[in-house]
Design a protein around this motif. Structure first.
Motif, short mmCIF file in Angstrom:
data_model
loop_
_atom_site.label_atom_id
_atom_site.label_comp_id
_atom_site.label_asym_id
_atom_site.label_seq_id
_atom_site.Cartn_x
_atom_site.Cartn_y
_atom_site.Cartn_z
N PHE A 268 0.85 -1.20 0.00
CA PHE A 268 0.00 0.00 0.00
C PHE A 268 0.89 1.25 0.00
N LYS A 269 0.67 2.11 -0.97
CA LYS A 269 1.42 3.36 -1.04
C LYS A 269 0.76 4.42 -0.17
N LEU A 270 1.57 5.33 0.32
CA LEU A 270 1.07 6.38 1.22
C LEU A 270 -0.02 7.21 0.53
N ALA A 271 0.20 7.59 -0.73
CA ALA A 271 -0.78 8.42 -1.46
C ALA A 271 -2.11 7.70 -1.61
N ASP A 272 -2.04 6.39 -1.85
CA ASP A 272 -3.29 5.63 -2.00
C ASP A 272 -4.04 5.56 -0.68
N GLN A 273 -3.31 5.46 0.43
CA GLN A 273 -3.98 5.40 1.73
C GLN A 273 -4.58 6.75 2.10
N VAL A 274 -3.92 7.82 1.75
CA VAL A 274 -4.48 9.15 2.00
C VAL A 274 -5.79 9.33 1.22
N LYS A 275 -5.79 8.93 -0.03
CA LYS A 275 -6.99 9.00 -0.88
C LYS A 275 -8.11 8.13 -0.32
N LYS A 294 3.08 9.10 9.57
CA LYS A 294 3.08 9.89 8.34
C LYS A 294 1.67 10.35 7.97
N LEU A 295 0.68 9.48 8.17
CA LEU A 295 -0.71 9.85 7.84
C LEU A 295 -1.22 10.94 8.78
N LEU A 296 -0.79 10.92 10.04
CA LEU A 296 -1.17 11.99 10.98
C LEU A 296 -0.55 13.32 10.56
#
Length: 356
Positions: A268-275, A294-296
């Protein structure tokens, strides 16, 4: 006169036979033959002496060429020599076998000694980690009082900030006001878990019973709240991506109306999880400290006073390490999640922190 002559002749008779044949030997001839015989005997003695001297000389002479080889290669001596050599060679092999067996036994004993020493060292390190973290086999993290949980977390913080003073640690540690009170139900012992039990579903259910019961207890109050996009009700922080995958399977039955978000780096990429978090309503989010931190920071996760953050402190990997004492994960927990902007988001948002 005639008789006298006969008698004188008989007195000279020295040989012949008993027959009266009238033949007589001449005494002079007889005497000559004796003398010649003596001469012959002397000659023979001289010859013998000369021969004898030659024999002595022959004894002193070296053996002729070929004679020595014939003696060494004698068919009588050779088998005896070979037999002796075979016996000696056999003894040498036996001795070598004994020495080889002795060496093997010594190596086996040394290997066994090293193995036992390694196991004892492993147990010693595991006990040391348990003493440092304050978690023992009798500890039930879900029912830890605030003071005990705060003490356990502070020990882990000191390991990440070994040079910090007591004043600096006060600014780093989590205030007790943000810690969850222990639940009212009877505690469920957490079974030992050192590896993934994905192949045994029954073991999975037994392993996650304390967590499921804790989520059910918390959900009684949370279920009344409306789910919002990007605002998980419960956030679970675990040791690794593999452990997170197991936890996702373990909480599906108690996830409520929302989805279970996978907030770890594996596939899972960070950008995909943010979306994903900006589009979905999540009831439970399961992730590692590095990715959740990182998500926080990206404001992808919204925190309120109703948000609960649970730390998976009871799970141990194959080397008996936990989220609180595995150096790289521990540092991510305190320096990424509970530091800087992420810490401010959590504490100012009024997050409640517990353990299982």
């Amino acid at each position: 006169m005639a008789q006298t002559t006969i008698q004188s002749k008989e007195s000279y008779k020295t040989g012949g036979d008993d027959l009266d044949d009238g033949l007589e030997l001449d005494p002079d001839l007889l005497a000559g033959s004796d003398e010649e015989g003596d001469d012959d005997s002397d000659i023979e003695r001289n010859v013998d002496e000369e021969l004898g001297s030659n024999d002595d000389d022959e004894k002193d002479l070296p053996p002729l060429e070929g004679e020595e080889d014939e003696i060494v290669k004698s068919p009588i001596i050779e088998p005896k020599k070979r037999k002796v050599e075979e016996v000696i060679e056999g003894d040498d092999h036996d001795q070598q076998d004994k020495e080889c067996n002795q060496d093997n036994s010594d190596e086996a004993r040394q290997a066994e000694k090293k193995r036992r020493k390694k196991e004892k060292e492993k147990e010693r390190k595991a006990k040391k980690r348990q003493n440092q973290s304050g978690i023992t086999s009798e500890t039930i993290p879900t029912h830890l009082p605030k003071s005990d949980l705060s003490s356990i977390l502070l020990k882990s913080i000191k390991e990440s900030y070994p040079s910090s003073s007591s004043v600096e640690l006060d600014d780093i540690q989590i205030p007790e006001s943000n810690l969850l009170d222990p639940p009212n139900y009877t505690p469920i012992p957490n079974p030992p878990s050192t590896v993934s039990n994905t192949e045994n579903k029954k073991s999975d259910m037994e392993q996650f019973k304390p967590l499921q019961k804790r989520i059910q207890d918390l959900s009684e109050n949370l279920s009344k709240k409306k789910l919002n996009v990007g605002q998980p009700q419960i956030i679970i922080l675990a040791l690794s991506g593999l452990r997170c995958a197991d936890l996702v399977r373990g909480v599906r039955d108690v996830k409520g109306d929302g989805e279970v978000a996978k907030l770890f780096a594996k596939h899972f990429k960070l950008a995909d999880q943010v979306k994903y978090l900006h589009q979905k309503k999540v009831s439970i989010a399961v992730g590692t400290p590095a990715r959740v931190g990182k998500l926080l920071t990206e404001d992808a996760i919204k925190i309120t006073s109703e948000t609960v953050l649970l730390l998976d402190i009871s799970h141990q990997d194959s080397k008996t390490r936990t989220i609180l004492n595995l150096p790289e994960v521990r540092d991510e927990l305190w320096k990424s999640v509970f530091s800087g902007k992420s810490r401010e988001t959590l504490l100012k948002g009024g997050v409640k922190i517990g353990a299982f």
